[in-house]
Structures are given as C-alpha cells and as structure tokens.
Design an enzyme around this catalytic site. Structure first.
Site, PDB file in Angstrom:
ATOM      1  N   LYS A 200       0.863  -1.279  -0.243  1.00  0.00           N
ATOM      2  CA  LYS A 200       0.164  -0.113   0.153  1.00  0.00           C
ATOM      3  C   LYS A 200       0.830   0.799   0.026  1.00  0.00           C
ATOM      4  O   LYS A 200       2.264   1.424   0.469  1.00  0.00           O
ATOM      5  CB  LYS A 200      -0.521   0.003   1.178  1.00  0.00           C
ATOM      6  CG  LYS A 200      -1.773  -1.111   1.413  1.00  0.00           C
ATOM      7  CD  LYS A 200      -2.854  -1.029   2.878  1.00  0.00           C
ATOM      8  CE  LYS A 200      -3.988  -2.143   2.686  1.00  0.00           C
ATOM      9  NZ  LYS A 200      -5.141  -2.163   1.683  1.00  0.00           N
ATOM     10  N   ARG A 288      -9.876 -11.850   1.003  1.00  0.00           N
ATOM     11  CA  ARG A 288     -10.874 -12.185   0.822  1.00  0.00           C
ATOM     12  C   ARG A 288      -9.837 -13.967   0.595  1.00  0.00           C
ATOM     13  O   ARG A 288     -10.612 -15.177   0.137  1.00  0.00           O
ATOM     14  CB  ARG A 288     -10.951 -12.364  -1.090  1.00  0.00           C
ATOM     15  CG  ARG A 288     -10.443 -11.968  -2.010  1.00  0.00           C
ATOM     16  CD  ARG A 288     -10.513 -11.316  -2.641  1.00  0.00           C
ATOM     17  NE  ARG A 288     -10.573  -9.702  -2.588  1.00  0.00           N
ATOM     18  CZ  ARG A 288     -10.717  -8.441  -2.932  1.00  0.00           C
ATOM     19  NH1 ARG A 288     -10.546  -8.873  -4.551  1.00  0.00           N
ATOM     20  NH2 ARG A 288     -10.566  -7.299  -3.038  1.00  0.00           N
TER      21      ARG A 288
END
Length: 429
Positions: A200, A288
């Site tokens: 990030k 996920r």
C-alpha cells in the site's frame, strides 16, 4: 429523513428503529457535552422514549475515548461512571442488554484502535480468552498454525507466511436455548495489512491496524450475546447443556499481511481448503484469501445462516460512501432479516448486487479463480469470490470498509457489532 424510506419493506420496525435511533444519538451527544464540561462522576439521566437499551448504547458511545498511551490523560473524561435511569417504565432486562452491548461495542473499538504492535494475533487470542472467561454457555477453541496446516487452509497460510507472527483461528461457540437457528459469523482478523508485496501507499497505512474490525465485531457481538444469554438462563433456570440448543459460532482468522522474503507473491497459485485453486494477482486482496478457507470451514457446522464481515474493499467506499455498510446476498429473506436488524441497530446497510460476477473472478489462465481483477466493481467481485466457498448455504457478506472509521471523532467505530447482535436477538423471538 422519511424520503430515504420509500423503498423499505420492513415498515413494522420503522417506529421502533426511529425511537432507538433518537434515544441512542440524543444520549450520546448529551454525554459528550458532559465530558466537555468536566463531569466525571455519577450520571443520572432519563432514557429517551422509554428506549432503555438504546439509551445505554448511546451512553457508552458518548463516553468513549481512546487515550491509553498518552502520558497526559484527557482530564475531561468520566472517571467514576455510575448510570441511573429515571424512566417511569424502566425495563431492567432491556437496560441490562443495552449496558452489556454498549460495553462490548467499546471493547471492539479498543481492539480496532490498538496499534498493531499492541494487538498481534497472539494478543488478540489472549483478549478473547480473558474476556470470555467464566461464561458457562461459551466454548472457546484456539486453533494454531499446525492445525491450520492439517486442514489444508493454504489461502489463509499463504497470507500469514510473510509475517513472523503465527496465525490463529479462534472458534467461539455460544449456546442459547431460545435461539431458533444455527448461525456462524466469520470476521476478518488482519491485525496489520501492509498490502504485502503489492504494498500500500504510506498515506493512511497506519489505519490498517484496524483491518481486524470484522474480527472485533464478531468477538464483541458474541461477547454481548453470551453475557446476556447467561443472565437470561440464570433468571429462567434454562438448561444450556441441552444438546438440542441452537448455537451461534464466531470464526476469527488472525494473521498479519506483511512484506518479507517469505511473503506471498503476485502470480502465486494456492489450493484452498475447498479444493479450488486460486491465482493471487494482488497480495493486497488478502482478506478474501483468508476468508475463503474459513468460510468453507464454516459450512462444516451445517449452519442455517453464515455471515462474513470484513473491511474488505476500498471500492465499497467509492460505491456508497461512508454512511452505509455494503451488504451482499442472493437470499431475499436473509436480506430482510439483516436489514431490519441493522435498522434497529442504527447501522444502515445498502444492498449491493451479487449475481453476474462469477465469470469475472474465473478469468485466470492457471487456476479456478483469481483473487483480484482490474475490471468492474471490486467490492462485488470480492463478495462473489467469497460466495464460491459457501455454495448451497444461506450466505450474506458485510463489507464495512466504508464505516470502519469515524473521521469526525477520529476513532474506529465497532461497525457491524450491534447489527450482528440484533440479528441474533431476532432469531430468539
């Protein structure tokens, strides 16, 4: 705003929900004013609209202040809190429910606000064991890394292997003799998310200490439900040892998503517990991955309902802003129950589409599924990805990335905690 209610299908709960909302927000704002005026001790207040539970929830919101690491403590903080309610129609059980739920919500806020060096996966485990201690209707099982390997949860392990912190899976099982259905909650517990190799940007990365907000919500909702179940069983002399008792289970996968020589790499292929292979196109789509294995594990309990809750995607913010949690399910009845629960909890949800996205997540040349595709709405793609691991079960996903943080108060929010609690309570009627 009545204009926002044109499409609501749960008219019967509107009056109650508005009363709860008014009580919750009015009391919260009142307590914040008391803090500003240096009121530190016993607080006596009238519950609003005889909504004793919601009034207590608002009181706990109003007194919340995270300053544990400041050497100079905020003097405008209530030091000796003792609630007194003057309501003419005081309901002791409702008040107890609100008091317990309000306290549990603040625990969830604390967990999400804790820096990642103070809340590692192992320390989260310690908190759970401490706070569920001596509650007789609860079973806590801590699954370590060896057990996770034995279950072949390779997607979960793939994310965890980049960190020196060991992964854990917490199972919280609460029996309730009044519960009509078996329910499993699955909460994402990434105690820090660097993004992994797909790292990030530095801007706002510190907020990723709160990437375990889904885990905190599951923990706090079940903490409140278990304590209230204990009180109800004691007052009614119910037999919680009855094998026919329904259960609420919380599954909390815990790990960090870090950068290292051992970390998962873009292009890697993992074989999930379900047997489906997954191409990792983006290591920052790690939520996920860990949820996929644990959702499949959730089906082993053969529950009536499965709900996952996670700070899953930034795209949910682009879609609906910060006012709503995103909700994904193919089951209309499930949606209606959850929507009503969220409405009563004062945590509005917006239903997002789930049908028609499965072909997108199957666009891999090397595996059955791909964890991230730069096509379309990622929040919908992610929810569709998760649904592949809970086929034939009633499944609903809550994306709380949109509501995890309160910019005005500069704090994590415990988003989803009350909704999960009210959902369980709706199944006890």
């Amino acid at each position: 705003n009545l204009e926002d209610l044109e499409d609501n299908v749960f008219i019967d709960c509107i009056d109650s929900a508005f009363k709860k909302m008014i009580a919750r927000k009015s009391i919260e704002r009142g307590f914040r004013l008391l803090l500003k005026n240096n009121i530190k001790s016993t607080i006596i207040f009238e519950s609003i609209l005889n909504e004793d539970a919601a009034s207590f929830e608002g009181a706990f919101d109003g007194i919340y202040n995270f300053n544990y690491f400041k050497t100079s403590k905020d003097e405008n903080r209530i030091q000796n809190l003792d609630f007194k309610i003057l309501s003419n129609e005081f309901n002791k059980l409702n008040s107890t429910n609100g008091y317990i739920l309000g306290g549990s919500c603040n625990i969830a806020k604390d967990l999400a606000n804790l820096p990642s060096n103070r809340l590692t996966p192992s320390k989260f485990v310690d908190y759970v064991q401490l706070l569920f201690n001596n509650i007789p209707n609860v079973t806590i099982t801590i699954r370590n890394e060896n057990w996770i390997k034995e279950q072949k949860m390779n997607c979960f392990l793939g994310v965890a292997k980049g960190s020196k912190e060991s992964p854990y899976l917490i199972e919280i099982k609460v029996k309730n003799s009044n519960l009509k259905k078996n329910v499993v909650f699955v909460g994402k517990g990434i105690t820090f998310d660097s993004g992994g190799i797909s790292i990030k940007s530095a801007k706002n990365m510190s907020e990723m200490k709160g990437d375990m907000s889904g885990a905190a919500a599951v923990f706090a909702a079940l903490h409140a439900f278990a304590n209230i179940t204990k009180i109800e069983n004691e007052s009614l002399n119910s037999n919680i040892e009855n094998e026919d008792c329904k259960y609420a289970i919380g599954l909390i996968p815990l790990c960090e998503n870090m950068v290292s020589g051992k970390a998962l790499k873009p292009g890697d292929v993992l074989k999930s517990m379900s047997g489906l292979s997954v191409e990792v196109s983006d290591t920052d789509a790690e939520g996920r991955l860990i949820l996929s294995d644990v959702l499949y594990y959730a089906t082993k309990f053969n529950p009536d309902f499965i709900i996952s809750i996670a700070t899953l995607t930034g795209s949910i913010i682009a879609g609906i802003g910060h006012q709503y949690m995103g909700c994904f399910t193919k089951n209309q009845n499930f949606w209606q129950i959850l929507n009503e629960s969220a409405f009563l909890a004062g945590e509005p949800v917006w239903r997002m589409p789930l049908n028609g996205y499965s072909n997108i997540i199957k666009k891999s040349n090397v595996a059955d599924l791909v964890n991230y595709v730069q096509v379309g709405a990622d929040c919908c793609n992610a929810a569709s990805f998760l649904s592949m691991f809970v086929k034939k079960f009633n499944y609903l996903h809550l994306d709380i990335a949109s509501t995890m943080f309160d910019e005005e108060l500069n704090t994590m929010t415990a988003s989803g905690t009350r909704t999960l609690f009210y959902f369980l309570k709706s199944l006890t009627k």
